[in-house]
Design a protein around this motif. Structure first.
Motif, PDB file in Angstrom:
ATOM      1  N   GLY A 128       0.710  -1.249  -0.091  1.00  0.00           N
ATOM      2  CA  GLY A 128      -0.133  -0.023  -0.080  1.00  0.00           C
ATOM      3  C   GLY A 128       0.957   1.006   0.003  1.00  0.00           C
ATOM      4  O   GLY A 128       2.111   1.196  -0.311  1.00  0.00           O
ATOM      5  N   THR A 129       0.258   2.408   0.540  1.00  0.00           N
ATOM      6  CA  THR A 129       0.914   3.471   0.713  1.00  0.00           C
ATOM      7  C   THR A 129       0.579   4.418   1.749  1.00  0.00           C
ATOM      8  O   THR A 129      -0.307   4.260   2.217  1.00  0.00           O
ATOM      9  N   LEU A 130       1.522   5.564   1.897  1.00  0.00           N
ATOM     10  CA  LEU A 130       1.238   6.589   2.688  1.00  0.00           C
ATOM     11  C   LEU A 130       1.207   7.591   1.546  1.00  0.00           C
ATOM     12  O   LEU A 130       2.032   7.939   0.993  1.00  0.00           O
ATOM     13  N   CYS A 131      -0.167   8.322   1.643  1.00  0.00           N
ATOM     14  CA  CYS A 131      -0.330   9.143   0.702  1.00  0.00           C
ATOM     15  C   CYS A 131      -0.895  10.591   1.034  1.00  0.00           C
ATOM     16  O   CYS A 131      -1.546  10.643   1.897  1.00  0.00           O
ATOM     17  N   LEU A 132      -0.354  11.694   0.176  1.00  0.00           N
ATOM     18  CA  LEU A 132      -0.847  12.911   0.516  1.00  0.00           C
ATOM     19  C   LEU A 132      -1.848  13.429  -0.664  1.00  0.00           C
ATOM     20  O   LEU A 132      -1.383  13.117  -2.048  1.00  0.00           O
ATOM     21  N   ILE A 133      -2.832  14.018  -0.462  1.00  0.00           N
ATOM     22  CA  ILE A 133      -3.714  14.448  -1.586  1.00  0.00           C
ATOM     23  C   ILE A 133      -4.198  16.089  -1.278  1.00  0.00           C
ATOM     24  O   ILE A 133      -4.417  16.407  -0.202  1.00  0.00           O
ATOM     25  N   ASP A 134      -4.300  16.781  -2.320  1.00  0.00           N
ATOM     26  CA  ASP A 134      -4.904  18.043  -2.335  1.00  0.00           C
ATOM     27  C   ASP A 134      -5.660  18.348  -3.611  1.00  0.00           C
ATOM     28  O   ASP A 134      -5.672  17.689  -4.608  1.00  0.00           O
ATOM     29  N   SER A 135      -6.557  19.285  -3.255  1.00  0.00           N
ATOM     30  CA  SER A 135      -7.405  19.816  -4.337  1.00  0.00           C
ATOM     31  C   SER A 135      -6.918  20.924  -5.361  1.00  0.00           C
ATOM     32  O   SER A 135      -7.722  21.530  -6.229  1.00  0.00           O
ATOM     33  N   ILE A 136      -5.744  21.485  -5.141  1.00  0.00           N
ATOM     34  CA  ILE A 136      -4.931  22.180  -5.687  1.00  0.00           C
ATOM     35  C   ILE A 136      -3.424  21.619  -6.056  1.00  0.00           C
ATOM     36  O   ILE A 136      -3.061  20.554  -5.331  1.00  0.00           O
ATOM     37  N   PRO A 137      -2.971  21.970  -7.258  1.00  0.00           N
ATOM     38  CA  PRO A 137      -1.852  21.719  -7.732  1.00  0.00           C
ATOM     39  C   PRO A 137      -0.648  21.822  -6.627  1.00  0.00           C
ATOM     40  O   PRO A 137      -0.820  22.931  -6.150  1.00  0.00           O
ATOM     41  N   HIS A 138       0.420  21.096  -6.613  1.00  0.00           N
ATOM     42  CA  HIS A 138       1.437  21.279  -5.939  1.00  0.00           C
ATOM     43  C   HIS A 138       2.714  21.017  -6.679  1.00  0.00           C
ATOM     44  O   HIS A 138       2.754  19.948  -7.230  1.00  0.00           O
ATOM     45  N   MET A 139       3.822  21.422  -6.435  1.00  0.00           N
ATOM     46  CA  MET A 139       5.324  21.262  -6.711  1.00  0.00           C
ATOM     47  C   MET A 139       5.918  20.608  -5.634  1.00  0.00           C
ATOM     48  O   MET A 139       5.825  21.425  -4.547  1.00  0.00           O
ATOM     49  N   VAL A 140       6.757  19.750  -5.680  1.00  0.00           N
ATOM     50  CA  VAL A 140       7.528  19.158  -4.556  1.00  0.00           C
ATOM     51  C   VAL A 140       8.974  19.009  -4.831  1.00  0.00           C
ATOM     52  O   VAL A 140       9.559  19.254  -5.766  1.00  0.00           O
ATOM     53  N   GLU A 141       9.634  19.244  -3.541  1.00  0.00           N
ATOM     54  CA  GLU A 141      11.097  19.370  -3.632  1.00  0.00           C
ATOM     55  C   GLU A 141      11.640  18.126  -3.094  1.00  0.00           C
ATOM     56  O   GLU A 141      10.912  17.180  -2.379  1.00  0.00           O
ATOM     57  N   GLU A 142      12.936  17.766  -3.334  1.00  0.00           N
ATOM     58  CA  GLU A 142      13.555  16.431  -2.748  1.00  0.00           C
ATOM     59  C   GLU A 142      13.536  16.188  -1.139  1.00  0.00           C
ATOM     60  O   GLU A 142      13.022  15.257  -0.884  1.00  0.00           O
ATOM     61  N   HIS A 143      13.370  17.314  -0.525  1.00  0.00           N
ATOM     62  CA  HIS A 143      13.127  17.176   0.961  1.00  0.00           C
ATOM     63  C   HIS A 143      11.893  16.745   1.278  1.00  0.00           C
ATOM     64  O   HIS A 143      11.591  16.104   2.222  1.00  0.00           O
ATOM     65  N   HIS A 144      10.729  16.881   0.288  1.00  0.00           N
ATOM     66  CA  HIS A 144       9.383  16.546   0.636  1.00  0.00           C
ATOM     67  C   HIS A 144       9.371  15.066   0.438  1.00  0.00           C
ATOM     68  O   HIS A 144       8.934  14.558   1.268  1.00  0.00           O
ATOM     69  N   ILE A 145       9.996  14.695  -0.668  1.00  0.00           N
ATOM     70  CA  ILE A 145      10.220  13.197  -1.002  1.00  0.00           C
ATOM     71  C   ILE A 145      10.843  12.507   0.203  1.00  0.00           C
ATOM     72  O   ILE A 145      10.255  11.457   0.527  1.00  0.00           O
ATOM     73  N   GLN A 146      11.837  13.035   0.616  1.00  0.00           N
ATOM     74  CA  GLN A 146      12.605  12.138   1.702  1.00  0.00           C
ATOM     75  C   GLN A 146      11.669  12.286   2.980  1.00  0.00           C
ATOM     76  O   GLN A 146      11.674  11.354   3.622  1.00  0.00           O
ATOM     77  N   ALA A 147      11.092  13.261   3.355  1.00  0.00           N
ATOM     78  CA  ALA A 147      10.067  13.367   4.527  1.00  0.00           C
ATOM     79  C   ALA A 147       9.005  12.348   4.267  1.00  0.00           C
ATOM     80  O   ALA A 147       8.829  11.639   5.289  1.00  0.00           O
ATOM     81  N   LEU A 148       8.388  12.383   3.197  1.00  0.00           N
ATOM     82  CA  LEU A 148       7.170  11.128   3.113  1.00  0.00           C
ATOM     83  C   LEU A 148       7.817   9.857   3.212  1.00  0.00           C
ATOM     84  O   LEU A 148       7.153   9.101   3.931  1.00  0.00           O
ATOM     85  N   GLN A 149       9.123   9.669   2.811  1.00  0.00           N
ATOM     86  CA  GLN A 149       9.649   8.375   2.738  1.00  0.00           C
ATOM     87  C   GLN A 149       9.883   7.752   4.482  1.00  0.00           C
ATOM     88  O   GLN A 149       9.867   6.718   4.665  1.00  0.00           O
ATOM     89  N   ASP A 150      10.265   8.915   4.990  1.00  0.00           N
ATOM     90  CA  ASP A 150      10.635   8.801   6.476  1.00  0.00           C
ATOM     91  C   ASP A 150       9.416   8.207   7.185  1.00  0.00           C
ATOM     92  O   ASP A 150       9.327   7.199   7.914  1.00  0.00           O
ATOM     93  N   LEU A 151       8.235   9.118   7.005  1.00  0.00           N
ATOM     94  CA  LEU A 151       7.095   8.932   7.563  1.00  0.00           C
ATOM     95  C   LEU A 151       6.433   7.493   7.276  1.00  0.00           C
ATOM     96  O   LEU A 151       6.127   6.712   8.052  1.00  0.00           O
ATOM     97  N   THR A 152       6.736   7.006   5.906  1.00  0.00           N
ATOM     98  CA  THR A 152       6.476   5.904   5.301  1.00  0.00           C
ATOM     99  C   THR A 152       7.078   4.560   6.224  1.00  0.00           C
ATOM    100  O   THR A 152       6.333   3.463   6.636  1.00  0.00           O
TER     101      THR A 152
END
Length: 175
Positions: A126-150
């Motif tokens: 499965g996943t840990l996922c984030l959702i929004d009704s508006i577009p977002h751009m992500v940076e590498e530190h966002h990706i790393q933070a999500l992987q850490d929470l996962t």
């Protein structure tokens, strides 16, 4: 809309998921804390711990969404489990895989999706996922933070599985 493909290892992936004894179980406070924290840190209204079985994605934890599951056929997480890397969709309305998806064209009107696979015994369950009704751009530190929470989500799932008596999980085959 492009329905997610079925992984080549689907039978063994589903066996791992079933062995966890987690599907259709009550909410888990520790996972709810993680999804609540994720909505705050990433400034999104929805965060989910989503487990993908044969026909659906079932939400073990949902912050900001009242649904408990959706069809696998329309799930973003069904796509995310196909890779070991996070799936990032900055604007789903502009992505051919999702533009006419009912979760994009109707409630919850997904635009942004970022999901990191939860890997247990070499299988993406499965996943840990984030959702929004508006577009977002992500940076590498966002990706790393999500992987850490996962990784934290994975530890909670394994702890609960052991508490539930999932004997097969006591074998030392973590990844």
């Amino acid at each position: 809309m492009q329905a997610p493909l079925i992984p080549d290892d689907e039978a063994s992936r589903l066996a791992v998921l079933r062995d966890l004894l987690i599907l259709d179980t009550p909410a888990e406070d520790r996972l709810d804390i993680i999804t609540q924290y994720a909505t705050s840190v990433f400034e999104v209204p929805i965060a989910l711990v989503s487990l993908v079985d044969e026909n659906r994605q079932w939400f073990k934890s949902a912050c900001g969404l009242d649904a408990t599951q959706t069809s696998r056929e329309i799930s973003f997480c069904g796509h995310a489990i196909l890779s070991d890397h996070p799936l990032i969709v900055p604007d789903a309305s502009q992505d051919f895989r999702f533009a006419d998806n009912p979760l994009v064209t109707g409630p919850p009107h997904i635009r942004f999706y970022m999901g990191a696979p939860i890997k247990i015994h070499h299988k993406n369950i499965g996943t840990l996922c984030l959702i929004d009704s508006i577009p977002h751009m992500v940076e590498e530190h966002h990706i790393q933070a999500l992987q850490d929470l996962t990784k934290l989500v994975k530890e909670v799932i394994l702890d609960k599985a052991l508490d539930a008596g999932a004997v097969a999980l006591r074998l030392p085959k973590q990844s």
